[in-house]
Design an enzyme around this catalytic site. Structure first.
Site, short mmCIF file in Angstrom:
data_model
loop_
_atom_site.label_atom_id
_atom_site.label_comp_id
_atom_site.label_asym_id
_atom_site.label_seq_id
_atom_site.Cartn_x
_atom_site.Cartn_y
_atom_site.Cartn_z
CG HIS A 1 66.50 -57.74 -77.97
ND1 HIS A 1 66.45 -56.38 -77.53
CD2 HIS A 1 67.30 -58.49 -77.99
CE1 HIS A 1 67.75 -56.46 -76.97
NE2 HIS A 1 68.44 -57.46 -77.61
CB SER B 1 77.23 -53.70 -75.83
OG SER B 1 76.03 -54.08 -76.19
CD GLU B 2 74.92 -58.83 -76.18
OE1 GLU B 2 75.88 -59.16 -75.78
OE2 GLU B 2 74.02 -58.37 -75.33
CG HIS C 1 71.46 -60.49 -80.24
ND1 HIS C 1 71.11 -61.59 -79.52
CD2 HIS C 1 71.76 -59.44 -79.70
CE1 HIS C 1 70.55 -60.76 -78.41
NE2 HIS C 1 70.94 -59.56 -78.49
CB THR D 1 77.47 -50.34 -79.49
OG1 THR D 1 76.21 -50.37 -78.19
CG2 THR D 1 78.05 -48.63 -79.11
N GLY E 1 69.39 -55.47 -81.39
CA GLY E 1 70.16 -56.56 -82.44
C GLY E 1 71.49 -55.99 -82.92
CG ASN E 2 74.31 -57.40 -81.74
OD1 ASN E 2 74.45 -58.70 -81.60
ND2 ASN E 2 73.90 -56.81 -80.57
CG HIS F 1 69.76 -60.86 -74.18
ND1 HIS F 1 70.85 -60.89 -73.95
CD2 HIS F 1 69.57 -60.00 -75.06
CE1 HIS F 1 71.68 -60.37 -74.53
NE2 HIS F 1 70.87 -59.52 -75.34
P1 13P Z 1 74.47 -53.29 -79.32
O1 13P Z 1 73.77 -51.68 -79.92
O2 13P Z 1 75.45 -52.89 -78.66
O3 13P Z 1 74.78 -53.97 -80.56
O4 13P Z 1 73.13 -53.89 -78.40
C1 13P Z 1 72.09 -54.06 -78.98
C2 13P Z 1 71.46 -55.27 -78.26
O5 13P Z 1 70.60 -55.91 -78.80
C3 13P Z 1 71.90 -55.87 -77.01
O6 13P Z 1 71.27 -57.07 -76.81
#
Ligand code: 13P
Length: 201
Positions: free
Chosen positions: A107, A85-86, A105, A55, A39-40, A167
């Site tokens: 999962h 990374s997102e 974001h 990240t 998550g982010n 995802h």
């Molecule tokens: P990051 O740690 O880079 O934010 O990525 C986590 C993530 O949930 C990618 O989908």
């Protein structure tokens, strides 16, 4: 003098945003919407830049140095840890949606299962109708890429949330608590859908 006042306002806004991200990360982890380093989250700053989680962090344990300022091209402003990374996913949405000031974001498990199956969620209550409407499902693309970011942004359209195949989910709001509420609602709706599917067999 005016310039100084503006700077003070920006600093106090940034301080508030940092606190909000830390609280939101704890809330997401506490409610089981994110686990491990998944998550982010991000918030749009007054300056137009974005503050986003670094990240590979545990969102439930964010420290100040896990909050990274990036510009509109996704580049980190200043030294420190690498941004999520997102970040392109977040940036594309902020560019397309001036109404959005915060993004979450996750999962989250039940929503991810419906996303995997490419199975639309039935609307299960009035709040669901009002806040989420029909939840779009975005086809799989490699996470972290600009292609993924663009297709997710397009799939989201003007909605509050989308399911991302293989995802997870993305939820947006006018502020971080709004985005958080959308992410929670989406997972609750997915849970009710799961129970309906299971109980009606
Ligand atoms: P990051 O740690 O880079 O934010 O990525 C986590 C993530 O949930 C990618 O989908």
């Amino acid at each position: 003098m005016r310039g100084n006042n503006m700077k003070t306002e920006e600093n106090s806004h940034e301080h508030q945003v940092q606190e909000q991200l830390i609280r939101a990360g704890k809330e997401l982890a506490g409610k089981g919407l994110v686990s491990g380093r998944s998550g982010n989250i991000s918030i749009r700053l007054m300056t137009g830049n974005i503050l986003i989680s670094a990240t590979h962090t545990f969102l439930g344990m964010l420290e100040l140095d896990d909050l990274i300022e990036i510009d509109f091209d996704g580049r980190a402003v200043g030294e420190g840890k690498a941004p999520s990374s997102e970040r392109f996913l977040h940036m594309e949405i902020y560019k397309a949606r001036p109404d959005v000031h915060a993004i979450v974001h996750t999962h989250s498990v039940h929503a991810s299962a419906y996303a995997f199956l490419d199975r639309p969620l039935r609307s299960v209550n009035y709040e669901n109708d009002l806040v989420l409407g029909e939840v779009p499902i975005v086809s799989y693309a490699q996470p972290g890429t600009i292609e993924f970011a663009r297709s997710a942004c397009e799939g989201l359209g003007n909605k509050a949330a989308a399911l991302l195949q293989r995802h997870g989910t993305v939820a947006v709001g006018e502020d971080i608590f709004d985005a958080l509420a959308v992410a929670e609602l989406l997972e609750d709706v997915a849970k009710v859908n799961y129970l309906i599917d299971t109980l009606s067999k």
